[in-house]
Scaffold this active site. Structure first.
Site, PDB file in Angstrom:
ATOM      1  N   ARG A  70       0.747  -1.046  -0.139  1.00  0.00           N
ATOM      2  CA  ARG A  70      -0.017   0.015   0.007  1.00  0.00           C
ATOM      3  C   ARG A  70       0.808   1.213   0.072  1.00  0.00           C
ATOM      4  O   ARG A  70       0.489   2.186  -0.905  1.00  0.00           O
ATOM      5  CB  ARG A  70      -0.953  -0.023   1.191  1.00  0.00           C
ATOM      6  CG  ARG A  70      -2.200  -0.761   1.137  1.00  0.00           C
ATOM      7  CD  ARG A  70      -2.776  -1.311   2.410  1.00  0.00           C
ATOM      8  NE  ARG A  70      -1.659  -2.383   2.732  1.00  0.00           N
ATOM      9  CZ  ARG A  70      -1.585  -3.762   2.430  1.00  0.00           C
ATOM     10  NH1 ARG A  70      -2.733  -3.975   1.549  1.00  0.00           N
ATOM     11  NH2 ARG A  70      -0.658  -4.430   2.686  1.00  0.00           N
ATOM     12  N   THR A  71       1.863   1.498   0.825  1.00  0.00           N
ATOM     13  CA  THR A  71       2.375   2.596   0.960  1.00  0.00           C
ATOM     14  C   THR A  71       3.307   3.032  -0.295  1.00  0.00           C
ATOM     15  O   THR A  71       3.101   4.309  -0.746  1.00  0.00           O
ATOM     16  CB  THR A  71       3.501   2.569   2.186  1.00  0.00           C
ATOM     17  OG1 THR A  71       2.831   2.099   3.347  1.00  0.00           O
ATOM     18  CG2 THR A  71       3.917   3.932   2.628  1.00  0.00           C
TER      19      THR A  71
ATOM     20  N   LYS B 174      26.100  -3.829  -1.479  1.00  0.00           N
ATOM     21  CA  LYS B 174      27.503  -3.840  -1.488  1.00  0.00           C
ATOM     22  C   LYS B 174      27.829  -3.075  -0.092  1.00  0.00           C
ATOM     23  O   LYS B 174      29.192  -2.738  -0.036  1.00  0.00           O
ATOM     24  CB  LYS B 174      28.031  -3.088  -2.773  1.00  0.00           C
ATOM     25  CG  LYS B 174      27.650  -3.849  -4.056  1.00  0.00           C
ATOM     26  CD  LYS B 174      28.136  -2.630  -5.167  1.00  0.00           C
ATOM     27  CE  LYS B 174      27.611  -3.253  -6.323  1.00  0.00           C
ATOM     28  NZ  LYS B 174      27.532  -1.824  -7.385  1.00  0.00           N
TER      29      LYS B 174
ATOM     30  N   ARG C 295      11.324   3.751   3.433  1.00  0.00           N
ATOM     31  CA  ARG C 295      10.839   3.041   4.448  1.00  0.00           C
ATOM     32  C   ARG C 295      12.165   1.963   4.964  1.00  0.00           C
ATOM     33  O   ARG C 295      12.901   1.620   3.929  1.00  0.00           O
ATOM     34  CB  ARG C 295       9.906   1.871   4.053  1.00  0.00           C
ATOM     35  CG  ARG C 295       9.533   0.881   4.769  1.00  0.00           C
ATOM     36  CD  ARG C 295       8.203  -0.090   4.501  1.00  0.00           C
ATOM     37  NE  ARG C 295       7.070   0.662   4.904  1.00  0.00           N
ATOM     38  CZ  ARG C 295       6.086   0.178   5.122  1.00  0.00           C
ATOM     39  NH1 ARG C 295       5.897  -1.292   4.476  1.00  0.00           N
ATOM     40  NH2 ARG C 295       4.780   0.868   5.100  1.00  0.00           N
TER      41      ARG C 295
HETATM   42  N1   CP Z   1      -0.401   0.044   5.749  1.00  0.00           N
HETATM   43  C1   CP Z   1       1.020  -0.116   5.293  1.00  0.00           C
HETATM   44  O1   CP Z   1       2.115   0.356   5.703  1.00  0.00           O
HETATM   45  O2   CP Z   1       0.998  -0.931   4.324  1.00  0.00           O
HETATM   46  P1   CP Z   1       2.098  -1.837   3.477  1.00  0.00           P
HETATM   47  O3   CP Z   1       3.210  -2.305   4.334  1.00  0.00           O
HETATM   48  O4   CP Z   1       1.631  -2.485   2.328  1.00  0.00           O
HETATM   49  O5   CP Z   1       2.932  -0.748   2.858  1.00  0.00           O
END
Ligand code: CP
Length: 296
Positions: free
Chosen positions: A52-53, A81, A102
């Site tokens: 999603r994110t 690396k 992320r």
């Molecule tokens: N809610 C959420 O962060 O979903 P994902 O891990 O799929 O990005």
């Protein structure tokens, strides 16, 4: 709104969030034919899995007329690396106008922002924060309940490692709500974060205590953050929203997704189960955020 980055939800005042929600509502009316960000490029660096994110950020950027590059698996980048986050983002700064990152390590987005002059968005850093999830969560509550003040909100599941819960509780400090934390003993909301909570809260272990709430925010037990797999096996089924339980509540049922077994699939058919609408709202809120950071 004077926002350079989006690292923690505490970067936003209530006015900032509500201004973003107004903009998101406009984008929701029409996601097509935007060209504001034509020529702008978003870099997405995902060192952890995501559906999603990452994809809603990509959708949001493309719907605004911009384009996207990056990786969904750090294993195909020079991280493999041994390249540091700092060197990776400093390099990417020459290629893109905004970075979405992320990472499994708490503080990774903050460190990234310290090494570049372009905006950085935290798309989740370990068990710490997930501020853009909170924006879409609050937007979903606002749209369905027409308010946040006065609500009783139950947060259920993995409250120790669940970064979406940590960010949401922090954002709710801007509102007057009552919180109920529902989790097994091992996954209670962290004591170190409790001094920051401004709202009244109760703690329980039985999900039945959540049924009389206005909002029931379910979360997945975060298997990947357990050092001991047997500990995960012991707690994984401790807070499950069965169809029978869900039929007994009028609470708006939310979940940041992905789900594993904590919400039975039959629950999806209930009109108060809004988690797929919630995921959809990620596009509008992220359009609003990107536009605020690089479109204005
Ligand atoms: N809610 C959420 O962060 O979903 P994902 O891990 O799929 O990005």
């Amino acid at each position: 709104m004077m926002l350079k980055n989006c690292i923690a939800i505490s970067d936003f005042s209530r006015e900032d969030m509500e201004s973003l929600f107004s903009k998101a509502l406009e984008f929701e009316k029409s996601t097509e034919n935007h060209s504001k960000l034509r020529g702008k490029i978003m870099g997405v660096l995902f060192y952890e899995p995501s559906t999603r994110t990452r994809l809603s950020f990509e959708s949001a950027m493309k719907r605004l007329g911009g384009s996207v590059l990056g990786f969904a698996d750090a294993g195909v980048s020079s991280v493999k690396k041994g390249e540091s986050i700092a060197d990776t983002v400093r390099t990417l700064e020459s290629y893109v106008d905004i970075i979405v990152i992320r990472h499994p390590l708490e503080g990774a987005a903050k460190v990234s922002a310290e090494h570049v002059d372009i905006p950085v968005i935290n798309a989740g850093d370990g068990g710490h924060e997930h501020p853009t999830q909170t924006l879409l969560d609050l937007y979903t509550i606002m749209k369905n309940k027409n308010k946040v003040d006065g609500l009783e909100i139950a947060l259920c599941g993995d409250l120790k490692y669940g970064r979406t819960v940590h960010s949401l509780v922090s954002a709710l400090n801007n509102y007057n709500v009552k919180l109920k934390f529902i989790s097994p003993e091992e996954l209670k909301f962290p004591n170190k974060l409790k001094p920051r909570i401004k709202n009244d809260y109760e703690e329980h272990s039985n999900i039945e205590k959540a049924l009389d709430s206005d909002v029931l925010y379910m979360t997945r037990i975060q298997k990947e953050r357990f050092a001991d797999p047997t500990e995960y096996e012991r707690v994984k089924d401790s807070t499950v929203l069965t169809y029978d339980l869900a039929k007994r509540t009028n609470a708006m049922i939310m979940h940041p997704l992905p789900r594993v077994d904590e919400v039975q699939y039959e629950v999806d058919s209930l009109s108060n189960a809004v988690y797929f609408e919630q995921a959809k709202n990620g596009v509008y809120t992220r359009m609003a955020l990107i536009d605020t950071l690089i479109g204005e």
